[in-house]
Structures are given as structure tokens and as C-alpha cells.
Design a protein around this motif. Structure first.
Motif, PDB file in Angstrom:
ATOM      1  N   ASN A 257       0.794  -1.459   0.019  1.00 45.84           N
ATOM      2  CA  ASN A 257       0.098   0.121   0.076  1.00 45.84           C
ATOM      3  C   ASN A 257       0.893   1.218   0.016  1.00 45.84           C
TER       4      ASN A 257
ATOM      5  N   ASP B 205       2.778   1.517  -3.413  1.00 52.76           N
ATOM      6  CA  ASP B 205       1.840   1.752  -4.488  1.00 52.76           C
ATOM      7  C   ASP B 205       1.569   3.380  -4.416  1.00 52.76           C
ATOM      8  N   GLU B 206       1.250   3.947  -3.205  1.00 54.69           N
ATOM      9  CA  GLU B 206       1.006   5.409  -3.034  1.00 54.69           C
ATOM     10  C   GLU B 206       2.161   6.030  -3.338  1.00 54.69           C
TER      11      GLU B 206
ATOM     12  N   LYS C 136       2.222   6.361  -7.233  1.00 50.50           N
ATOM     13  CA  LYS C 136       1.311   7.401  -7.628  1.00 50.50           C
ATOM     14  C   LYS C 136       1.804   8.947  -7.324  1.00 50.50           C
TER      15      LYS C 136
ATOM     16  N   LYS D  67      -1.421   0.796 -10.025  1.00 52.62           N
ATOM     17  CA  LYS D  67      -2.717   0.558  -9.883  1.00 52.62           C
ATOM     18  C   LYS D  67      -3.535   1.621  -9.394  1.00 52.62           C
ATOM     19  N   ARG D  68      -2.781   2.635  -8.441  1.00 50.73           N
ATOM     20  CA  ARG D  68      -3.562   3.640  -7.778  1.00 50.73           C
ATOM     21  C   ARG D  68      -3.478   4.756  -8.708  1.00 50.73           C
TER      22      ARG D  68
ATOM     23  N   GLY E 262      -5.030   7.382 -11.331  1.00 52.20           N
ATOM     24  CA  GLY E 262      -6.311   7.703 -11.311  1.00 52.20           C
ATOM     25  C   GLY E 262      -6.902   7.270 -12.644  1.00 52.20           C
TER      26      GLY E 262
ATOM     27  N   ASN F 236      -2.254  10.330 -15.071  1.00 52.30           N
ATOM     28  CA  ASN F 236      -2.057   9.308 -15.305  1.00 52.30           C
ATOM     29  C   ASN F 236      -1.422   8.725 -16.506  1.00 52.30           C
TER      30      ASN F 236
ATOM     31  N   GLN G  41      -7.682   3.947 -17.474  1.00 50.97           N
ATOM     32  CA  GLN G  41      -7.109   5.282 -17.493  1.00 50.97           C
ATOM     33  C   GLN G  41      -7.201   6.026 -18.724  1.00 50.97           C
TER      34      GLN G  41
END
Length: 413
Positions: A52, A55-56, A59, A95-96, A98, A106, A143
């Protein structure tokens, strides 16, 4: 394959180029799958909490590109690339990112912005960022980037750029940009997510051809794009396509008539998946679009005659068996050149054709008001009988006499 069939194939389809592309497709896919396999193995070892966080972080780092792509200094782009590479090596995913075309930056937005990057160094870095984002499983289908009347996703943008070619009136102004777009196209089309095109909302083959423009500088690569999609077994006429326009035949003809032959190749073991997909999707509407495109110019008529006369072609057989009205229409329109391939390779089947009133093609010719002596002579050379009766018991000769066509009756005596 016999020597004669091989000769036909060489005339009709660029088999050598196709086989080279097939090798490249296999190599490209293997490399992508190898990198993705390594990434997945690392990701499986990480805890959910770590994933998590990773991934953040991916992003956050990727979204920096939103401002950098507008005026991209290569050093800052390089820093973002290095950060993303490190994160992916640790198992981070894309995957995160937008999906909203008006939301956060994105992958589709990055691809949309490719034309505004002027530096070759920055372009190379940007493309590598796109590649690792694909490996990190960015959602290529969902996306989107803003396109005026809604969002378009990655494959739509890249197909649009490639179809438009290179030049002042195109999105891409030089071959460096175009070649990088081709690389991106290959990564997307051959990635794991797009192997099954049935899950894809828009068909990339259709999008590419619908938007084709004449671009001599990009012509060779555009042909490679067509061959690549054929290699992947993608039909330009999918069953459930919601974004399909048969006007693309009129796009192809002015650019390169030979591409019609590539789209409708002769039978060959190398392209079985593509032919299977094509045969499942061919219908009357597609046949009409092709015929209308080829009859829009004498050059188109000549190409149809030469190409489809090479050998008995599966498409002509389909037309005879499934949409015979097309052939009656060609007779009415005195399209002699388009009738030649049918009569050369399918004479018995052509002589057996009947309309709802039991008329043969020769009957149909006699019913025409225009001057179609050439077509009548062609039918007679193909051994059409002027003694065959229709459902009313009338022969072609009697039809001509009934209509006071003395100019035609002399041909039948």
C-alpha cells in the motif's frame, strides 16, 4: 506450400516483413513477461502494508510528471524515472493511478502529452517511464486523458498519433517522435492486459485505420503497425465494436491501395488466427464498404481486378455464397473490372447464381437500361447461357427483345 501458391503469397502479402515482425512480437512479449515476472515475484514477498505504501509512493512520484511534461527538463524527468524504477524494483504497482480524464495525472495523460516533448533525451526518458508503468500494471483500459467529448485511453491516443503520421498537420512532427510512439504502441498492444482484445472497449485496429492520413515519411512504419495487429490475430471488424466506421476503406485507398490486400490476405498458415477472426466478422456491410471504396476510382478498380484475380480468394467465395446481391449490383453498375476475378476463379458458382425472380447475371444485364455491352461480353465469355429461363420462363434473349434492346440482342445471336 506449392511454388505457385508461394508466388501468389509473395505478390499479395509481404510475408518476409510479416515473419520479421512476428519474431519481434515474440521477443518483445518475452521481455515484457520476464520483467513482469520478476516484478510479481518481488511483490508477492512484500506485506500488504508495504505494498500500500509503495503503490501510494509510485502514484505520488508519477503525478509529478503532470507539470514536468509541459516543459520537461531532462534532468528532472530522469530523477522521476530513477525514483519509479527503484519503487518498481521493490514491487510497487501503478494500480492507484487515477482513471478520470479530468483527475490526477495518469498513464493515458502521459501518452497524450508525448507530442509536446521536444528534446530527444527527454522523449527517451518519458518513454522508459511509460514502459515501466505498463510493467507495473497500470490499468490501460480504464485510465483516460481528456479528448474533447470524453476521455480516451492509452491505446486510443497512440493509435491516433500513429495513424496521423508525421508532418505539420499531424500530432507528431518528426520521425523521432513517431518511432517512440511505435515503441509505446508495441509495449501496450503486446502487454499482458491486452492479450485478450475481447476485454478491450475499443478495437485498436479500427481506430488506427479510421484515422489514417497520407504520410509518406511514416508509410513503412504504418504498414508494420498493420502487420503487427494481423500477427496478433486482431480483426479490424470485431463483432461487438462500438466505435466502428466502414469509411476507413476510403481512408486506406488514398494512402496505399496495397493495404486492402494486406487486410484481406489469401489463405496461409502463417496468418491463420487473423483469417479466423476476419471470417467470423465479415458481413454484407463490410463487403459493401470495400466494393464502394474500390469503385470510387479507376485505380481502385484495377487493383481489385489484379489482386483478387491472383487465385481463388475466400472473400469472393463468401460474397458469392452469402451476399450474392453484391454481384448482381456489379452487373447493374457495369463494373466489369470487379467482375473479372469472380468469373476467372468461380465460373460454375457464378453461372448458378439466381436472384429472387430466378434471374441469372445475364438476365440482370439484359434488364439494365445503360450501355453494358462489355459486361455482357464478359458473361458470355464465361459461358453464361442465353437460353436459361427465370421463374417467369423467360430467357435473357427474350428479355432483350421484350425491352427493344436490339443493341444487345445482336450479342446473343
Amino acid at each position: 506450400m506449392t511454388g505457385q501458391n508461394q508466388h501468389v503469397m509473395e505478390l499479395a502479402f509481404p510475408i518476409e516483413s510479416f515473419l520479421q515482425i512476428k519474431e519481434d512480437v515474440i521477443s518483445n512479449r518475452e521481455n515484457l513477461e520476464k520483467e513482469k515476472s520478476v516484478w510479481l515475484s518481488v511483490r508477492k514477498l512484500a506485506t500488504e502494508e508495504d505494498l500500500n505504501l509503495l503503490d501510494e509512493q509510485f502514484k505520488t512520484e508519477f503525478e509529478k510528471l503532470g507539470s514536468l511534461f509541459l516543459n520537461p527538463p531532462s534532468t528532472e524527468l530522469q530523477n522521476v524515472l530513477v525514483s519509479l524504477q527503484v519503487l518498481v524494483q521493490k514491487g510497487a504497482s501503478a494500480k492507484r493511478l487515477g482513471n478520470d480524464e479530468l483527475g490526477n495525472y495518469n498513464l493515458a495523460m502521459a501518452i497524450k502529452n508525448i507530442p509536446i516533448i521536444t528534446s530527444k533525451a527527454s522523449l527517451e526518458i518519458a518513454c522508459e517511464i511509460i514502459r515501466i508503468t505498463i510493467i507495473a500494471e497500470a490499468d490501460l483500459n480504464s485510465q483516460k486523458a481528456y479528448a474533447g467529448n470524453g476521455g480516451s485511453n492509452s491505446i486510443e491516443w497512440i493509435c491516433l498519433y500513429l495513424a496521423a503520421g508525421v508532418g505539420n498537420e499531424s500530432y507528431i512532427h518528426n520521425m523521432d517522435h513517431y518511432e517512440y510512439c511505435y515503441k509505446i504502441f508495441c509495449w501496450i498492444i503486446e502487454s499482458e492486459i491486452l492479450k485478450n482484445t475481447s476485454i478491450y472497449k475499443f478495437n485498436p485496429f479500427s481506430i488506427f485505420i479510421i484515422n489514417l492520413r497520407n504520410s509518406p515519411e511514416a508509410l513503412d512504419l504504418q504498414e508494420k503497425i498493420i502487420l503487427r495487429m494481423i500477427c496478433l490475430g486482431i480483426s479490424p471488424f470485431p463483432h461487438e465494436e462500438i466505435y466502428q466506421s466502414l469509411s476507413f476503406f476510403n481512408r486506406i485507398a488514398p494512402v496505399n491501395l496495397k493495404w486492402i490486400g494486406i487486410l484481406f490476405p489469401y489463405e496461409n498458415d502463417y496468418i491463420k488466427p487473423y483469417l479466423k477472426a476476419m471470417k467470423m466478422s465479415i458481413n454484407e456491410e463490410i463487403v459493401t464498404g470495400l466494393i464502394n471504396s474500390c469503385t470510387s476510382s479507376n485505380t481502385g478498380r484495377k487493383y481489385f481486378k489484379v489482386f483478387f484475380s491472383l487465385h481463388a480468394h475466400w472473400l469472393l467465395e463468401f460474397i458469392i455464397e452469402s451476399v450474392p446481391e453484391t454481384i448482381f449490383s456489379l452487373v447493374r453498375r457495369n463494373e466489369k473490372d470487379l467482375l473479372v476475378p469472380f468469373l476467372k476463379n468461380f465460373q460454375p458458382a457464378m453461372r448458378n447464381l439466381r436472384d429472387k425472380k430466378g434471374n441469372t447475371l445475364l438476365h440482370q444485364a439484359m434488364l439494365c437500361r445503360g450501355l453494358i455491352e462489355n459486361t455482357i461480353q464478359l458473361l458470355l465469355q464465361a459461358k453464361f447461357s442465353f437460353h436459361v429461363i427465370n421463374k417467369d420462363g423467360i430467357t435473357p434473349l427474350e428479355l432483350a427483345l421484350k425491352n427493344n434492346r436490339t443493341d444487345l440482342t445482336r450479342l446473343l445471336k
